[in-house]
Design a protein around this motif. Sequence first.
Motif, PDB file in Angstrom:
ATOM      1  N   LYS A 227      29.567  31.014  43.545  1.00 55.02           N
ATOM      2  CA  LYS A 227      29.901  31.397  44.926  1.00 55.02           C
ATOM      3  C   LYS A 227      30.323  32.858  45.041  1.00 55.02           C
ATOM      4  O   LYS A 227      30.179  33.465  46.087  1.00 55.02           O
ATOM      5  N   SER A 228      30.839  33.425  43.964  1.00 52.70           N
ATOM      6  CA  SER A 228      31.300  34.817  44.034  1.00 52.70           C
ATOM      7  C   SER A 228      30.166  35.820  43.808  1.00 52.70           C
ATOM      8  O   SER A 228      30.377  37.021  43.889  1.00 52.70           O
TER       9      SER A 228
ATOM     10  N   LYS B 135      27.403  37.888  45.146  1.00 52.15           N
ATOM     11  CA  LYS B 135      27.120  38.334  46.521  1.00 52.15           C
ATOM     12  C   LYS B 135      26.189  39.544  46.548  1.00 52.15           C
ATOM     13  O   LYS B 135      26.127  40.311  45.594  1.00 52.15           O
TER      14      LYS B 135
ATOM     15  N   HIS C 274      25.573  42.931  49.023  1.00 57.97           N
ATOM     16  CA  HIS C 274      26.260  43.697  50.060  1.00 57.97           C
ATOM     17  C   HIS C 274      25.301  44.721  50.654  1.00 57.97           C
ATOM     18  O   HIS C 274      24.552  45.380  49.939  1.00 57.97           O
TER      19      HIS C 274
ATOM     20  N   TRP D 150      20.474  47.042  49.572  1.00 55.49           N
ATOM     21  CA  TRP D 150      21.315  45.895  49.252  1.00 55.49           C
ATOM     22  C   TRP D 150      21.727  45.992  47.797  1.00 55.49           C
ATOM     23  O   TRP D 150      20.900  46.257  46.928  1.00 55.49           O
TER      24      TRP D 150
ATOM     25  N   ARG E 198      23.961  44.126  44.641  1.00 49.00           N
ATOM     26  CA  ARG E 198      24.599  42.918  44.126  1.00 49.00           C
ATOM     27  C   ARG E 198      25.847  43.299  43.347  1.00 49.00           C
ATOM     28  O   ARG E 198      25.874  44.310  42.658  1.00 49.00           O
ATOM     29  N   ASN E 199      26.866  42.463  43.473  1.00 50.51           N
ATOM     30  CA  ASN E 199      28.060  42.694  42.644  1.00 50.51           C
ATOM     31  C   ASN E 199      27.727  42.340  41.192  1.00 50.51           C
ATOM     32  O   ASN E 199      26.696  41.744  40.892  1.00 50.51           O
TER      33      ASN E 199
ATOM     34  N   THR F 292      27.571  40.515  37.694  1.00 51.44           N
ATOM     35  CA  THR F 292      27.614  39.113  37.291  1.00 51.44           C
ATOM     36  C   THR F 292      28.547  38.968  36.092  1.00 51.44           C
ATOM     37  O   THR F 292      28.604  39.843  35.230  1.00 51.44           O
TER      38      THR F 292
END
Length: 151
Positions: free
Chosen positions: A106-107, A109, A111, A121, A123-124, A126
């Motif tokens: 779920k974490s 994401k 952005h 876009w 991504r944070n 992993t």
Amino acid sequence: MSYNSENGLSYRIDKERWNYERAIAGKFLLVTTTDLNSWDVMVAYKNLKDVERAFDELKNLLKLRPIFHRTDKRVKAHVFVCYLALLTKRLITEGSHSDKRLKELKSLKMHELNTDNKTVWMRNETTHTQQEILESLDLQKPPKISPETPM
């Protein structure tokens, strides 16, 4: 068989009824008009619980309702996306540690970043655990930066 206690309470056990109830405890009776054999009827009935649970997840967990679309095409597309989300969730939560896997993912994401009239876009990062989960599902992690809107 009868019992009396010192405080005046008395009761009687109907042995025949008691034995009958013990014999059928935990059993159920299914009546059907299909040509299926009894085993297939029982399996289909037990699968019904899974279907009902899936609809419950669609309505509650995935918030399928209310649908504010005006055309049948959009309503069908919305339900289809929710169904895909349910299938994805089921694949992720399959097996042991299922809740932990879903919570961990779920974490992850994407952005939206707007710079110099350009949108990208990102991504944070992993975690090691997220990477292991993605690999166990035979999935690649999303790209770190994407010039296109993620789906």
